[in-house]
Design an enzyme around this catalytic site. Structure first.
Site, PDB file in Angstrom:
ATOM      1  N   ARG A  37      32.190  33.477  50.345  1.00 35.41           N
ATOM      2  CA  ARG A  37      33.454  34.174  50.055  1.00 35.41           C
ATOM      3  C   ARG A  37      33.431  35.529  50.765  1.00 35.41           C
ATOM      4  O   ARG A  37      32.524  36.335  50.548  1.00 35.41           O
ATOM      5  CB  ARG A  37      33.616  34.362  48.541  1.00 35.41           C
ATOM      6  N   TYR A  64      31.172  39.973  34.925  1.00 34.38           N
ATOM      7  CA  TYR A  64      29.906  40.698  34.953  1.00 34.38           C
ATOM      8  C   TYR A  64      29.393  41.068  33.558  1.00 34.38           C
ATOM      9  O   TYR A  64      28.201  41.103  33.333  1.00 34.38           O
ATOM     10  CB  TYR A  64      30.058  42.014  35.740  1.00 34.38           C
ATOM     11  N   GLU A  75      41.243  41.129  42.154  1.00 31.67           N
ATOM     12  CA  GLU A  75      41.270  42.035  41.001  1.00 31.67           C
ATOM     13  C   GLU A  75      42.449  43.023  40.993  1.00 31.67           C
ATOM     14  O   GLU A  75      42.245  44.246  40.978  1.00 31.67           O
ATOM     15  CB  GLU A  75      39.956  42.825  40.917  1.00 31.67           C
ATOM     16  N   GLU A 117      32.880  35.904  41.379  1.00 36.08           N
ATOM     17  CA  GLU A 117      31.830  36.939  41.462  1.00 36.08           C
ATOM     18  C   GLU A 117      31.038  36.965  40.166  1.00 36.08           C
ATOM     19  O   GLU A 117      31.616  36.870  39.074  1.00 36.08           O
ATOM     20  CB  GLU A 117      32.425  38.352  41.643  1.00 36.08           C
ATOM     21  N   HIS A 146      41.286  42.529  49.556  1.00 35.42           N
ATOM     22  CA  HIS A 146      40.241  42.962  48.624  1.00 35.42           C
ATOM     23  C   HIS A 146      40.171  44.499  48.642  1.00 35.42           C
ATOM     24  O   HIS A 146      39.279  45.085  49.247  1.00 35.42           O
ATOM     25  CB  HIS A 146      38.901  42.350  49.035  1.00 35.42           C
ATOM     26  N   ASN A 161      36.075  36.987  38.163  1.00 35.65           N
ATOM     27  CA  ASN A 161      34.946  37.873  38.464  1.00 35.65           C
ATOM     28  C   ASN A 161      34.394  38.336  37.125  1.00 35.65           C
ATOM     29  O   ASN A 161      35.047  39.107  36.412  1.00 35.65           O
ATOM     30  CB  ASN A 161      35.403  39.104  39.252  1.00 35.65           C
TER      31      ASN A 161
HETATM   32  C1  NOJ Z   1      34.246  43.352  41.779  1.00 34.45           C
HETATM   33  C2  NOJ Z   1      34.766  43.727  43.127  1.00 34.45           C
HETATM   34  O1  NOJ Z   1      35.549  42.669  43.599  1.00 34.45           O
HETATM   35  C3  NOJ Z   1      33.673  44.042  44.115  1.00 34.45           C
HETATM   36  O2  NOJ Z   1      34.257  44.583  45.252  1.00 34.45           O
HETATM   37  C4  NOJ Z   1      32.667  44.979  43.486  1.00 34.45           C
HETATM   38  O3  NOJ Z   1      31.683  45.346  44.399  1.00 34.45           O
HETATM   39  C5  NOJ Z   1      32.055  44.295  42.285  1.00 34.45           C
HETATM   40  N1  NOJ Z   1      33.092  44.030  41.322  1.00 34.45           N
HETATM   41  C6  NOJ Z   1      30.996  45.116  41.585  1.00 34.45           C
HETATM   42  O4  NOJ Z   1      31.552  46.259  41.070  1.00 34.45           O
END
Ligand code: NOJ
Length: 569
Positions: free
Chosen positions: A111, A376, A234, A455, A188, A374
């Site tokens: 990606r 985390y 995002e 992500e 992006h 995405n």
């Molecule tokens: C999501 C973002 O798409 C990416 O650009 C960023 O580096 C990561 N989060 C980590 O913060």
């Protein structure tokens, strides 16, 4: 297509046996499950992700024009340690090395994103005189450049930069010749500065047309080979940081969210997202009408998706957690699936929330072939509609008591205990179960629309030397999140791929190079790439070793800069 193997083939391994097999510290569910790549459905794409601005560098080369981040990075105090991405990881020149590395990892897909200002720059290119001044006095050069840009036009108004097209063609062709699927994000976070200067970027409805134009150029130029497209990365996080907190360009905000020279934190994020959503929907309409029958690709949108859990058992905090999900995630996904904003948002925002015209609702509805998640971390959510008044609690301040935050205060601690292990990024706490929960949330709310985890990754702070090579924490993070993802899939979630963030240490926006997400280390001086332990772990996993292996269960090798260069020559 889906093997449905999980129930039969996922073996529960006693913790002690796993511990004997390798050195990773074990914790709970995720460590008990012996999951392999082959346990994921057939056709499931495993990949790594990057974005153009974070890795390419070469920001003045071959006709690329200034983007919003180029200008922002050179405003004093914007980026940690005064870092910039002028050179970044120099992927623009080293892309073949990086593709060899991807190949050696054994990924199915890569990606990456297209730099808007590389493909549609201003028509004006710098003279040698200006280039000289640029390298010495970036800011004065910006002024010179901007003046020309305004005079001559750019973005939609300029020509397509063939050098930019050539660059991405080379990437796409090299990936495909190595059996790696290109998974392309059109936008992006970076866009031509000119569009900001002309009409205020995403705050203007004009940006929709510029975006559609850019996307069309991408479909025309690359769509014969690219089958997976993400329109915008995002929109929710970008608009929050750019127009509410003022920490991303164009740095708009108002008190109590921050102190910016201009902006309205209560309203501007809503307007920016409104334009992004319409830009997305118009793009998908064009793709479906003009390109899809021949190109046969799919188009989705990518959402920043933290999970939220109630801070207490109180019903009001439970409602706050639901609101946090609605105001962050459903804000983007309800419109592209159902055609309008979530009812919760309409209720609390009232007339501040822009309205879609009926023809806009029609093109928005079902305008995404897949949902890009995405994910985390997870945070606690605390109610700020009732609680702040009742218990005189000071947490519901600084905007948590406003509609734009859904009247929710988010926290990473409960009674002084963090929700998970901290990482290099503030608020990115390790909560593996959140992966399953967020996928379940999307599955339920969006009737199990196909999803990709676009992500997921672990960051460590710069000064953590063990991250250079022996990044065991990153491995633990990835394997535990993957185990919970596997469980969600086993329970029926239609997830079709997983992209690890990120291939190599890169420019982490306002954090500059002070946090590292890469499974490859990039030497700051030489920019040479060397695999961390997590790269070997990922390679092992992709060659069908158990998630719980660090040492290889197969004989494999990974490339570093020297080898990948030699290979690419
Ligand atoms: C999501 C973002 O798409 C990416 O650009 C960023 O580096 C990561 N989060 C980590 O913060």
């Amino acid at each position: 297509m889906w093997k449905g193997k999980f129930s039969s083939s996922v073996t529960i391994v006693v913790l002690i046996l796993c511990a004997a097999a390798n050195s990773i510290v074990k914790a709970s569910f995720e460590d008990e499950v012996d999951i392999k790549r082959s346990d994921f459905p057939d056709g499931f794409l495993f990949g790594a992700a990057t974005s153009s601005y974070q890795v390419e560098g070469a920001n003045l080369e071959d006709g690329r024009s200034l983007c919003n981040w180029d200008v922002f990075c050179h405003i004093k105090g914007s980026i940690a340690n005064g870092d910039s991405a002028d050179i970044a990881e120099d992927h623009y020149h080293r892309y073949m090395e990086d593709i060899e590395i991807l190949h050696s990892l054994g990924v199915d897909a890569y990606r990456f994103s297209i730099s808007w200002s590389r493909v549609l720059p201003s028509m004006h290119f710098l003279s040698p005189f200006e280039r000289f001044h640029c390298s010495c006095f970036f800011l004065s050069w910006v002024v010179v450049f901007d003046k020309h840009t305004r005079d001559h036009g750019g973005g939609k108004f300029g020509g397509v930069n063939q050098a930019g097209i050539l660059f991405y063609n080379k990437i796409i062709d090299s990936l495909l010749s190595r059996g790696i699927e290109p998974f392309v994000t059109i936008h992006h976070f970076d866009y031509p500065q000119e569009l900001e200067d002309r009409y205020g970027g995403w705050l203007s409805h004009l940006m929709q047309e510029d975006f559609v134009h850019f996307a069309e150029i991408c479909f025309q130029s690359f769509g014969d080979r690219v089958k997976y497209w993400c329109t915008i990365n995002e929109p929710n996080l970008f608009s929050e940081f750019a127009y509410e907190r003022g920490t991303y360009p164009p740095a708009h905000c108002s008190p109590p969210f921050g102190n910016c020279s201009t902006g309205n934190s209560d309203v501007e994020p809503l307007i920016a997202v409104h334009n992004m959503l319409l830009g997305h929907a118009k793009t998908v309409k064009i793709y479906r009408e003009r390109f899809k029958s021949e190109q046969r690709g799919v188009v989705g949108i990518v959402v920043h998706s933290f999970m939220y859990k109630p801070l207490t058992e109180d019903k009001r905090d439970k409602e706050a957690a639901d609101r946090a999900l609605a105001f962050n995630i459903a804000w983007i996904l309800d419109p592209v699936v159902f055609g309008d904003y979530p009812p919760e948002m309409r209720h609390y925002h009232g007339s501040e929330l822009p309205k879609f015209a009926s023809e806009e609702r029609i093109i928005l509805r079902d305008s995404t072939d897949f949902i890009g998640i995405n994910h985390y971390a997870t945070l606690y959510a605390k109610d700020c509609i009732y609680s702040s008044c009742i218990c005189n609690d000071s947490s519901c301040t600084k905007g948590s008591d406003r509609a734009i935050r859904g009247f929710v205060y988010t926290a990473a601690e409960r009674d002084g205990v963090p929700i998970g292990e901290p990482t290099g990024m503030a608020r990115f706490f390790v909560v593996p179960r959140g992966m399953e929960e967020i996928v379940e949330y999307a599955k339920k709310r969006y009737l199990n629309k196909p999803m990709f985890v676009t992500e997921n990754g672990y960051s460590s702070p710069l000064n953590k030397v063990e991250d250079y090579h022996h990044d065991v924490k990153r491995i633990n993070y990835l394997k535990s999140y993957l185990a919970f993802l596997a469980r969600a899939i086993r329970n029926g979630a239609d997830v079709r791929g997983y992209f690890l963030w990120t291939l190599m240490d890169d420019f982490e926006w306002v954090n500059g190079y002070s946090v590292r997400f890469g499974i490859y280390r990039v030497d700051p001086q030489t920019l040479n790439r060397t695999p961390k332990l997590s790269a070997s772990w990922f390679r092992n996993f992709l060659s069908n070793c158990s998630l719980n292996y660090v040492e290889s269960c197969n004989s494999i090798s990974l490339m570093n800069t020297d080898e990948s260069r030699a290979q690419s020559e």
